[in-house]
Design a protein around this motif. Structure first.
Motif, PDB file in Angstrom:
ATOM      1  N   ASP A  15      -0.166  -7.681 -16.474  1.00 46.22           N
ATOM      2  CA  ASP A  15       0.506  -6.437 -16.135  1.00 46.22           C
ATOM      3  C   ASP A  15      -0.501  -5.298 -16.227  1.00 46.22           C
ATOM      4  OD1 ASP A  15       2.206  -4.355 -15.654  1.00 46.22           O
ATOM      5  OD2 ASP A  15       3.215  -4.444 -17.613  1.00 46.22           O
ATOM      6  N   LEU A  16      -1.030  -4.875 -15.088  1.00 40.61           N
ATOM      7  CA  LEU A  16      -2.036  -3.819 -15.071  1.00 40.61           C
ATOM      8  C   LEU A  16      -1.430  -2.452 -14.794  1.00 40.61           C
ATOM      9  CD1 LEU A  16      -4.870  -5.681 -13.126  1.00 40.61           C
ATOM     10  CD2 LEU A  16      -4.552  -5.465 -15.600  1.00 40.61           C
ATOM     11  N   GLY A  17      -0.116  -2.382 -14.824  1.00 37.24           N
ATOM     12  CA  GLY A  17       0.546  -1.100 -14.651  1.00 37.24           C
ATOM     13  C   GLY A  17       0.781  -0.747 -13.197  1.00 37.24           C
ATOM     14  N   ALA A  18       1.149   0.509 -12.991  1.00 36.43           N
ATOM     15  CA  ALA A  18       1.422   1.017 -11.647  1.00 36.43           C
ATOM     16  C   ALA A  18       0.558   2.231 -11.373  1.00 36.43           C
ATOM     17  CB  ALA A  18       2.903   1.382 -11.507  1.00 36.43           C
ATOM     18  N   SER A  19       0.255   2.435 -10.118  1.00 35.15           N
ATOM     19  CA  SER A  19      -0.571   3.569  -9.720  1.00 35.15           C
ATOM     20  C   SER A  19       0.179   4.873  -9.946  1.00 35.15           C
ATOM     21  CB  SER A  19      -0.955   3.442  -8.245  1.00 35.15           C
ATOM     22  OG  SER A  19      -1.556   4.625  -7.771  1.00 35.15           O
ATOM     23  N   THR A  20      -0.517   5.842 -10.537  1.00 34.54           N
ATOM     24  CA  THR A  20       0.095   7.156 -10.726  1.00 34.54           C
ATOM     25  C   THR A  20       0.114   7.955  -9.426  1.00 34.54           C
ATOM     26  OG1 THR A  20      -2.062   8.077 -11.366  1.00 34.54           O
ATOM     27  CG2 THR A  20      -0.650   7.222 -13.122  1.00 34.54           C
ATOM     28  N   ARG A  21      -0.597   7.472  -8.423  1.00 31.85           N
ATOM     29  CA  ARG A  21      -0.674   8.185  -7.148  1.00 31.85           C
ATOM     30  C   ARG A  21       0.345   7.687  -6.147  1.00 31.85           C
ATOM     31  NH1 ARG A  21      -3.820   6.973  -2.612  1.00 31.85           N
ATOM     32  NH2 ARG A  21      -4.743   5.280  -3.821  1.00 31.85           N
ATOM     33  N   THR A  22       0.510   6.365  -6.044  1.00 29.07           N
ATOM     34  CA  THR A  22       1.403   5.789  -5.040  1.00 29.07           C
ATOM     35  C   THR A  22       2.652   5.158  -5.644  1.00 29.07           C
ATOM     36  OG1 THR A  22       0.293   3.632  -5.079  1.00 29.07           O
ATOM     37  CG2 THR A  22      -0.582   5.312  -3.583  1.00 29.07           C
ATOM     38  N   GLY A  23       2.603   4.829  -6.941  1.00 28.37           N
ATOM     39  CA  GLY A  23       3.733   4.167  -7.569  1.00 28.37           C
ATOM     40  C   GLY A  23       3.748   2.660  -7.381  1.00 28.37           C
ATOM     41  N   GLN A  24       2.838   2.109  -6.565  1.00 31.23           N
ATOM     42  CA  GLN A  24       2.761   0.665  -6.379  1.00 31.23           C
ATOM     43  C   GLN A  24       2.122   0.008  -7.602  1.00 31.23           C
ATOM     44  OE1 GLN A  24       0.449   0.457  -2.728  1.00 31.23           O
ATOM     45  NE2 GLN A  24       2.295   0.097  -1.519  1.00 31.23           N
ATOM     46  N   THR A  25       2.429  -1.266  -7.787  1.00 30.29           N
ATOM     47  CA  THR A  25       1.798  -1.979  -8.886  1.00 30.29           C
ATOM     48  C   THR A  25       0.311  -2.164  -8.579  1.00 30.29           C
ATOM     49  OG1 THR A  25       2.274  -4.158  -7.905  1.00 30.29           O
ATOM     50  CG2 THR A  25       3.931  -3.203  -9.401  1.00 30.29           C
ATOM     51  N   VAL A  26      -0.497  -2.091  -9.638  1.00 24.98           N
ATOM     52  CA  VAL A  26      -1.948  -2.208  -9.462  1.00 24.98           C
ATOM     53  C   VAL A  26      -2.315  -3.608  -8.971  1.00 24.98           C
ATOM     54  CG1 VAL A  26      -4.158  -2.087 -10.647  1.00 24.98           C
ATOM     55  CG2 VAL A  26      -2.361  -0.459 -11.215  1.00 24.98           C
ATOM     56  N   VAL A  27      -1.605  -4.612  -9.451  1.00 24.44           N
ATOM     57  CA  VAL A  27      -1.880  -5.981  -9.015  1.00 24.44           C
ATOM     58  C   VAL A  27      -1.695  -6.111  -7.509  1.00 24.44           C
ATOM     59  CG1 VAL A  27      -1.126  -8.378  -9.189  1.00 24.44           C
ATOM     60  CG2 VAL A  27      -1.291  -6.972 -11.252  1.00 24.44           C
ATOM     61  N   HIS A  28      -0.653  -5.502  -6.986  1.00 26.02           N
ATOM     62  CA  HIS A  28      -0.413  -5.559  -5.539  1.00 26.02           C
ATOM     63  C   HIS A  28      -1.511  -4.828  -4.775  1.00 26.02           C
ATOM     64  CE1 HIS A  28       1.634  -5.412  -1.670  1.00 26.02           C
ATOM     65  NE2 HIS A  28       1.469  -4.100  -1.654  1.00 26.02           N
ATOM     66  N   MET A  29      -1.929  -3.679  -5.257  1.00 25.87           N
ATOM     67  CA  MET A  29      -2.951  -2.893  -4.569  1.00 25.87           C
ATOM     68  C   MET A  29      -4.289  -3.638  -4.555  1.00 25.87           C
ATOM     69  SD  MET A  29      -2.031   0.896  -6.081  1.00 25.87           S
ATOM     70  CE  MET A  29      -3.204   1.762  -5.052  1.00 25.87           C
ATOM     71  N   ILE A  30      -4.621  -4.272  -5.667  1.00 25.30           N
ATOM     72  CA  ILE A  30      -5.884  -5.015  -5.725  1.00 25.30           C
ATOM     73  C   ILE A  30      -5.803  -6.276  -4.869  1.00 25.30           C
ATOM     74  CG2 ILE A  30      -7.390  -6.348  -7.251  1.00 25.30           C
ATOM     75  CD1 ILE A  30      -6.943  -4.305  -9.394  1.00 25.30           C
ATOM     76  N   SER A  31      -4.666  -6.947  -4.896  1.00 26.03           N
ATOM     77  CA  SER A  31      -4.531  -8.194  -4.126  1.00 26.03           C
ATOM     78  C   SER A  31      -4.613  -7.952  -2.626  1.00 26.03           C
ATOM     79  CB  SER A  31      -3.201  -8.872  -4.471  1.00 26.03           C
ATOM     80  OG  SER A  31      -2.102  -8.067  -4.078  1.00 26.03           O
ATOM     81  N   THR A  32      -4.304  -6.749  -2.166  1.00 26.98           N
ATOM     82  CA  THR A  32      -4.379  -6.449  -0.734  1.00 26.98           C
ATOM     83  C   THR A  32      -5.745  -5.922  -0.310  1.00 26.98           C
ATOM     84  OG1 THR A  32      -3.458  -4.238  -1.172  1.00 26.98           O
ATOM     85  CG2 THR A  32      -1.919  -5.988  -0.539  1.00 26.98           C
ATOM     86  N   THR A  33      -6.517  -5.388  -1.247  1.00 25.23           N
ATOM     87  CA  THR A  33      -7.825  -4.819  -0.904  1.00 25.23           C
ATOM     88  C   THR A  33      -8.993  -5.712  -1.325  1.00 25.23           C
ATOM     89  OG1 THR A  33      -7.823  -3.577  -2.998  1.00 25.23           O
ATOM     90  CG2 THR A  33      -6.976  -2.447  -1.045  1.00 25.23           C
ATOM     91  N   LEU A  34      -8.823  -6.494  -2.384  1.00 24.64           N
ATOM     92  CA  LEU A  34      -9.924  -7.321  -2.868  1.00 24.64           C
ATOM     93  C   LEU A  34     -10.392  -8.362  -1.850  1.00 24.64           C
ATOM     94  CD1 LEU A  34     -11.830  -7.962  -5.195  1.00 24.64           C
ATOM     95  CD2 LEU A  34     -10.067  -9.473  -6.146  1.00 24.64           C
ATOM     96  N   PRO A  35      -9.490  -9.041  -1.098  1.00 26.99           N
ATOM     97  CA  PRO A  35      -9.975 -10.005  -0.106  1.00 26.99           C
ATOM     98  C   PRO A  35     -10.937  -9.409   0.917  1.00 26.99           C
ATOM     99  CG  PRO A  35      -7.629 -10.319  -0.482  1.00 26.99           C
ATOM    100  CD  PRO A  35      -8.014  -9.071  -1.205  1.00 26.99           C
ATOM    101  N   VAL A  36     -10.725  -8.151   1.298  1.00 27.15           N
ATOM    102  CA  VAL A  36     -11.624  -7.506   2.254  1.00 27.15           C
ATOM    103  C   VAL A  36     -13.037  -7.431   1.677  1.00 27.15           C
ATOM    104  CG1 VAL A  36     -12.059  -5.427   3.615  1.00 27.15           C
ATOM    105  CG2 VAL A  36      -9.704  -6.154   3.161  1.00 27.15           C
ATOM    106  N   THR A  37     -13.135  -6.994   0.428  1.00 22.63           N
ATOM    107  CA  THR A  37     -14.437  -6.872  -0.223  1.00 22.63           C
ATOM    108  C   THR A  37     -15.079  -8.235  -0.452  1.00 22.63           C
ATOM    109  OG1 THR A  37     -13.671  -4.857  -1.324  1.00 22.63           O
ATOM    110  CG2 THR A  37     -15.627  -5.920  -2.226  1.00 22.63           C
TER     111      THR A  37
END
Length: 317
Positions: A76-98
């Motif tokens: 549980d890495l929390g939620a973004s204070t900017r978008t409100g999305q979970t951090v795990v979801h944000m990383i899982s969608t951007t990490l594959p690109v990198t």
């Protein structure tokens, strides 16, 4: 070997804990108030206090750290204070690109670097060695961001060979994904290719002057076979070390490249999080990159004995 693996895993765990402490302290040392960023300049003191309470920022630092450490192990890495999305979801969608970008850059760097290094060793004292050395020097000297902008201007805008920006997921269209990542991967892999070129040349020069190589030549083995079977094979230990250390750097160094080519990777996520003082996202991104460094270094240590069975690790006989 088992003892060696156990020691390395223990060292990796200690490194991870120390890194978690540094990440937590470093993020808290950033200037700015995330509660003020979320609420806006016109927020009342009561609203700011409520946001800090929701984020746990009103608790003592020690409590915040152990809460942060516990959340890591529970995923549980929390939620973004900017978008409100979970951090795990944000990383899982951007990490594959990198990861695709870094993997592509490593492939380009290894192929080009080993080829230039072998050419430099094979033609010592002649003009091909000079060309390889100059190429390696330029690769180490030219900044990636400048080279990326120049590549966009020449290859994307003027010649229209590659797209200047954009991304297609590998799961949607693999060939188109490779096409869009080719130019960024080449730019990102230039420095690593230069390092590999120099190290391959130095390692192969040392290997090719050994007694067993001279014996192989005396037996009448073909130069190409000696070059690949003895020279390149015995240089792989150094190359694996370099690639392992640089791979983590490619993942973290992709921030600038992704920004230049507008790739929706971990780099863009990091910069957006820093600008908005998004504590949970910053912590999670740096933590993920740290874990990659630790895992890659562990894998490099274990690969030594696979590449060269003569190497004995962990004090074994």
């Amino acid at each position: 070997m088992i003892r060696f693996i156990a020691i390395k895993i223990f060292q990796s765990v200690i490194t991870f804990i120390i890194s978690a402490v540094l990440i937590f302290a470093g993020v808290r040392a950033l200037p700015g108030d995330p509660a003020l960023v979320m609420a806006g300049e016109d927020a009342t003191p009561d609203q700011l206090a409520q946001i800090r309470a929701d984020l746990g920022l009103d608790q003592p630092m020690v409590v915040q750290f152990f809460h942060f450490l516990g959340n890591i192990f529970t995923g549980d890495l929390g939620a973004s204070t900017r978008t409100g999305q979970t951090v795990v979801h944000m990383i899982s969608t951007t990490l594959p690109v990198t990861l695709w970008l870094a993997a592509y850059a490593v492939i380009v760097a290894v192929v080009v670097g080993i080829a230039l290094g072998m050419v430099a060793e094979r033609f010592r004292g002649r003009w091909p060695e000079g060309v390889a050395n100059v190429a390696a020097l330029l690769g180490l000297s030219i900044p990636n961001f400048w080279l990326g902008l120049l590549a966009i201007l020449l290859l994307a805008v003027t010649l229209n060979w590659f797209p200047a920006s954009g991304y297609v997921a590998m799961t949607e269209n693999p060939l188109k994904c490779i096409y869009y990542l080719t130019l960024p991967a080449v730019i990102l892999g230039v420095t690593l290719a230069a390092v590999i070129t120099r190290q391959t040349r130095a390692s192969m020069i040392e290997t090719m002057s050994t007694d067993y190589v001279r014996t192989a030549r005396a037996k009448g083995l073909r130069p190409a076979r000696i070059l690949f079977r003895y020279g390149l094979r015995n240089s792989l230990t150094v190359l694996v070390t370099i690639i392992g250390l640089q791979l983590g750097g490619l993942i973290s160094g992709a921030v600038v490249t992704e920004r230049i080519f507008a790739l929706p990777g971990i780099g863009k996520l990091t910069l957006d999080a820093v600008f908005s003082r998004d504590y949970p996202v910053i912590q999670a991104v740096v933590l993920v990159i740290t874990i990659f460094y630790i895992v890659i270094n562990l894998a490099v240590d274990l690969l030594y004995s696979v590449i060269n069975p003569q190497i004995r690790v962990g004090g074994g006989r």
